[in-house]
Structures are given as structure tokens and as C-alpha cells.
Design a protein around this motif. Structure first.
Motif, PDB file in Angstrom:
ATOM      1  N   SER A  47       0.783  -1.118  -0.058  1.00 43.52           N
ATOM      2  CA  SER A  47      -0.037   0.095   0.080  1.00 43.52           C
ATOM      3  C   SER A  47       1.001   1.178   0.152  1.00 43.52           C
ATOM      4  O   SER A  47       2.306   0.900   0.033  1.00 43.52           O
ATOM      5  CB  SER A  47      -0.810   0.063   1.250  1.00 43.52           C
ATOM      6  N   ALA A 110      -3.919   3.124  -4.589  1.00 46.99           N
ATOM      7  CA  ALA A 110      -4.215   1.551  -4.890  1.00 46.99           C
ATOM      8  C   ALA A 110      -3.556   0.876  -4.045  1.00 46.99           C
ATOM      9  O   ALA A 110      -2.447   1.030  -3.250  1.00 46.99           O
ATOM     10  CB  ALA A 110      -3.683   1.190  -6.458  1.00 46.99           C
ATOM     11  N   ILE A 111      -3.894  -0.596  -3.875  1.00 49.81           N
ATOM     12  CA  ILE A 111      -3.136  -1.593  -3.205  1.00 49.81           C
ATOM     13  C   ILE A 111      -2.795  -2.723  -4.018  1.00 49.81           C
ATOM     14  O   ILE A 111      -3.614  -3.079  -5.020  1.00 49.81           O
ATOM     15  CB  ILE A 111      -4.243  -2.241  -2.087  1.00 49.81           C
ATOM     16  N   LEU A 127      -5.550  -3.082  -6.818  1.00 55.26           N
ATOM     17  CA  LEU A 127      -6.955  -2.755  -6.441  1.00 55.26           C
ATOM     18  C   LEU A 127      -7.248  -1.273  -6.114  1.00 55.26           C
ATOM     19  O   LEU A 127      -6.541  -0.504  -5.613  1.00 55.26           O
ATOM     20  CB  LEU A 127      -7.066  -3.457  -5.013  1.00 55.26           C
ATOM     21  N   LYS A 129     -10.712   1.560  -6.013  1.00 55.03           N
ATOM     22  CA  LYS A 129     -11.727   1.977  -5.135  1.00 55.03           C
ATOM     23  C   LYS A 129     -12.842   0.739  -5.167  1.00 55.03           C
ATOM     24  O   LYS A 129     -12.907   0.099  -6.294  1.00 55.03           O
ATOM     25  CB  LYS A 129     -12.385   3.367  -5.226  1.00 55.03           C
ATOM     26  N   ASN A 130     -13.745   0.988  -4.263  1.00 53.81           N
ATOM     27  CA  ASN A 130     -14.874   0.259  -4.269  1.00 53.81           C
ATOM     28  C   ASN A 130     -16.024   0.630  -5.197  1.00 53.81           C
ATOM     29  O   ASN A 130     -16.049   2.111  -5.109  1.00 53.81           O
ATOM     30  CB  ASN A 130     -15.192  -0.261  -3.037  1.00 53.81           C
ATOM     31  N   GLY A 137     -15.608  -3.998  -6.734  1.00 51.59           N
ATOM     32  CA  GLY A 137     -14.455  -2.871  -6.792  1.00 51.59           C
ATOM     33  C   GLY A 137     -13.986  -2.854  -8.184  1.00 51.59           C
ATOM     34  O   GLY A 137     -14.039  -3.723  -9.013  1.00 51.59           O
ATOM     35  N   ALA A 139     -10.106  -2.927 -10.482  1.00 53.33           N
ATOM     36  CA  ALA A 139      -9.071  -3.485 -10.463  1.00 53.33           C
ATOM     37  C   ALA A 139      -8.311  -3.595 -11.768  1.00 53.33           C
ATOM     38  O   ALA A 139      -9.136  -3.873 -12.843  1.00 53.33           O
ATOM     39  CB  ALA A 139      -9.023  -4.878  -9.686  1.00 53.33           C
ATOM     40  N   ASN A 153     -15.638  -7.695  -2.234  1.00 51.52           N
ATOM     41  CA  ASN A 153     -14.559  -6.412  -1.518  1.00 51.52           C
ATOM     42  C   ASN A 153     -13.394  -6.861  -1.629  1.00 51.52           C
ATOM     43  O   ASN A 153     -12.881  -7.066  -0.313  1.00 51.52           O
ATOM     44  CB  ASN A 153     -15.419  -5.898  -0.325  1.00 51.52           C
ATOM     45  N   ARG A 155     -10.609  -5.195  -1.940  1.00 44.53           N
ATOM     46  CA  ARG A 155      -9.728  -4.095  -1.148  1.00 44.53           C
ATOM     47  C   ARG A 155      -9.727  -4.139   0.245  1.00 44.53           C
ATOM     48  O   ARG A 155      -9.002  -4.009   1.164  1.00 44.53           O
ATOM     49  CB  ARG A 155     -10.282  -2.660  -1.593  1.00 44.53           C
ATOM     50  N   THR A 159      -6.783  -5.187   2.743  1.00 45.36           N
ATOM     51  CA  THR A 159      -6.119  -3.974   3.669  1.00 45.36           C
ATOM     52  C   THR A 159      -6.108  -4.715   5.139  1.00 45.36           C
ATOM     53  O   THR A 159      -6.886  -4.834   5.798  1.00 45.36           O
ATOM     54  CB  THR A 159      -7.557  -2.888   3.800  1.00 45.36           C
TER      55      THR A 159
END
Length: 309
Positions: A47, A110-111, A127, A129-130, A137, A139, A153, A155, A159
Motif C-alpha cells: 500500500s 491503490a493496493i 486494487l 476503489k470500491n 471494486g 482492479a 470487496n 480491497r 487491507t
């Protein structure tokens, strides 16, 4: 005439039904599923503020630079999420101006998740946003240009902190393997319960007391000591500031090991009715200092006379 009209209406309805089914099937078929079957041996989650690595060695997972034992079920949920990703729609190309910002697929938001099987990269996912519903989400998969709306979800799934993925087990013994428990506390109570199995029968003894042990009560209590989990591990820095007073010592002997546990108490603030005592511990089963819930401490404060018939 009426009969012909009814037949025509029935045919129209049938054609409408076929059209609806075809549209539904077409919509369903438009979803794309990304899968792989390789065994995952490493996951890296990046992240904007940290990078977390989870590595499998043998049958065990370890998390973070210090290779803390990981929670197996938590890691397996990550593996499951990576092995099958359902893309519901292709919403555009990441190379198109403005889309990276719109779907928060820029590096600062992003992740990035990468999974390996040995040295082979088996999945990469960025990843964003949702969706507004929170159950999908956005991706980008495997360094491609397509931006997908994906199911689930993910993300939220990825997380995670090291603490989230770390195992909370302090003591984990087979219940039937425990042979004895020795308890010593500050009130001068010093006693032990032992069991010896021979020829299919179990003999119980309590040191220092001339009582007949109730085997059911003794078994229930002794085996309750087989497991201890912590709500929180203390960092090395935080551990230095702990100033509790030792409340009691416990020694557990099993078929394969001897584990010593020391429990320390930090009294609550007497002037604050909402303040409660806090406990932390040290054990030979782990090099790390850990918090102990108050209800877990209570099982070590057993009055030995309660085990009598």
C-alpha cells in the motif's frame, strides 16, 4: 378468431421469454473468471504506507520481516480470494487519460498484491476503489491494461496489517497430552495437579492436599489450560514501558514439552469506576510479550478444593 388471437399472443409471449433468457445468459456469459491452480507460497501486499510479505515454509505461514507465525485461516482466505477473481465488466483501459484517477488505481491510493508459487509469479492485482454498493471494486489484473469491475470487496480483504495476519496463539497443546499443572501466586498458594494414565485408568493427585479428586472436574480444568490466545502482542518498544507486578506463575507439563507462563497485573485506577485491571504475560512458548484477557487469567486462579469429589 379468438382462438387465433390467443395462439398469436402465446407465441409472442414465448418469443419474449426466449429473448429474456438469451439476454440473461448473454449477460451472465459476459463475466470473466481469472483462475490458477498453482500452490501459493508467498504473498506481498503493498500500500502507500507499507509492504507486508507472507511466506509459506513447509506447512506453516509467517508474516512480516520478523517472520511472526501467521494465522493460517486468515492467510488461506487471501489465497482463496486470489485464486478465483470474477470480473463482471470491463470499464476501460488504464492507459486512457483520467481513468486511473477516477477508479483510484494510482500508486498513492491503490493496493498492489502479488502472489508467487516458488519463484513464479502466479497473480498480480492492482486494487482501486470500491463501487458505490461496496460489494464490488475496480482492479487491473496481471499488469494488463484493462480495468475490471470485480465481484467482492477485495480491497477490504487485502487491507491488512501484520497484526491482523499474525497468529494469536500463545499456548496450543493437545488436551489429552497435558500431564500436570503447577500454580504459584502471590497469595502464597502453591499447588499442582497431576494425572498419570496406566492400563486404561487415570490416577489423579493434588500436591499438599488430602482430598479425593473428581476426575471429571480435574479433566475439565486441566484441559482448559491447553490453549491460550492473546488479543494483542506488544512491540519491543511498548514492552519496555510495562510495569506490572507478577501475579502468578504457571508450569504446564505435557507429553512433549514443558511450558512456563508468568502473568503480570497492572491495577486499574481506583478513582475511575470504569478502569479495570490489565494483564500481560511472558511464556517460554513464545519470545514475545502479550496481553492476557481478564477472563483468561481467571482459569489459572482455581481453588484446588473445587476439584474435590
Amino acid at each position: 378468431m379468438k382462438c387465433r388471437k390467443i395462439v398469436l399472443i402465446a407465441v409472442d409471449l414465448l418469443l419474449l421469454l426466449v429473448f429474456i433468457v438469451q439476454c440473461s445468459a448473454s449477460k451472465k456469459d459476459s463475466a470473466k473468471v481469472f483462475t490458477f491452480s498453482d500452490e501459493v507460497t508467498e504473498i506481498t501486499i503493498k500500500s502507500s504506507n507499507e509492504i507486508i510479505s507472507v511466506i509459506k515454509e513447509g506447512e506453516n505461514w509467517f508474516v512480516g520481516d520478523k517472520k511472526y507465525p501467521a494465522n493460517h485461516s486468515s492467510v488461506e482466505s487471501l489465497v482463496t480470494a486470489l485464486k478465483e477473481i470474477r470480473a463482471l465488466d470491463n470499464v476501460g483501459k488504464i492507459t486512457k487519460s483520467g481513468l486511473s484517477d477516477r477508479y483510484e488505481l494510482i500508486d498513492s491510493k491503490a493496493i498492489l498484491v502479488e502472489a508467487k508459487s516458488g519463484d513464479k509469479v502466479v497473480r498480480k492485482i492492482k486494487l482501486g476503489k470500491n463501487s458505490e454498493t461496496g460489494v464490488q471494486g475496480y482492479a487491473v489484473l496481471d499488469d494488463k491494461n484493462d480495468i475490471y469491475l470485480i465481484s467482492g470487496n477485495l480491497r477490504n480483504t487485502f487491507t491488512k496489517s501484520v497484526e491482523d495476519l499474525r497468529s494469536k496463539i500463545v499456548i496450543g497443546l493437545e488436551k489429552s497430552s497435558i500431564k500436570s499443572a503447577h500454580i504459584e501466586n502471590l497469595d502464597g498458594v502453591d499447588w499442582s495437579l497431576s494425572r498419570v494414565a496406566s492400563n486404561g485408568e487415570t490416577a489423579w493427585t493434588i500436591s499438599g492436599l488430602d482430598i479425593t479428586v473428581d476426575s471429571q472436574k480435574a479433566t475439565s480444568w486441566l484441559e482448559s489450560l491447553a490453549s491460550l490466545t492473546t488479543p494483542k502482542w506488544y512491540s519491543e518498544e511498548d514492552a519496555k514501558s510495562l510495569n506490572g507486578k507478577k501475579e502468578l506463575s504457571v508450569k504446564l507439563e505435557s507429553d512433549n514439552s514443558v511450558i512456563s507462563l508468568e502473568i503480570f497485573k497492572i491495577p486499574g485506577n481506583e478513582d475511575d469506576p470504569n478502569s479495570t485491571d490489565k494483564y500481560y504475560g511472558k511464556a517460554t512458548s513464545t519470545p514475545y510479550i502479550f496481553e492476557i484477557a481478564g477472563y483468561s487469567v481467571q482459569k489459572y486462579l482455581k481453588n484446588p478444593e473445587e476439584l474435590a469429589e
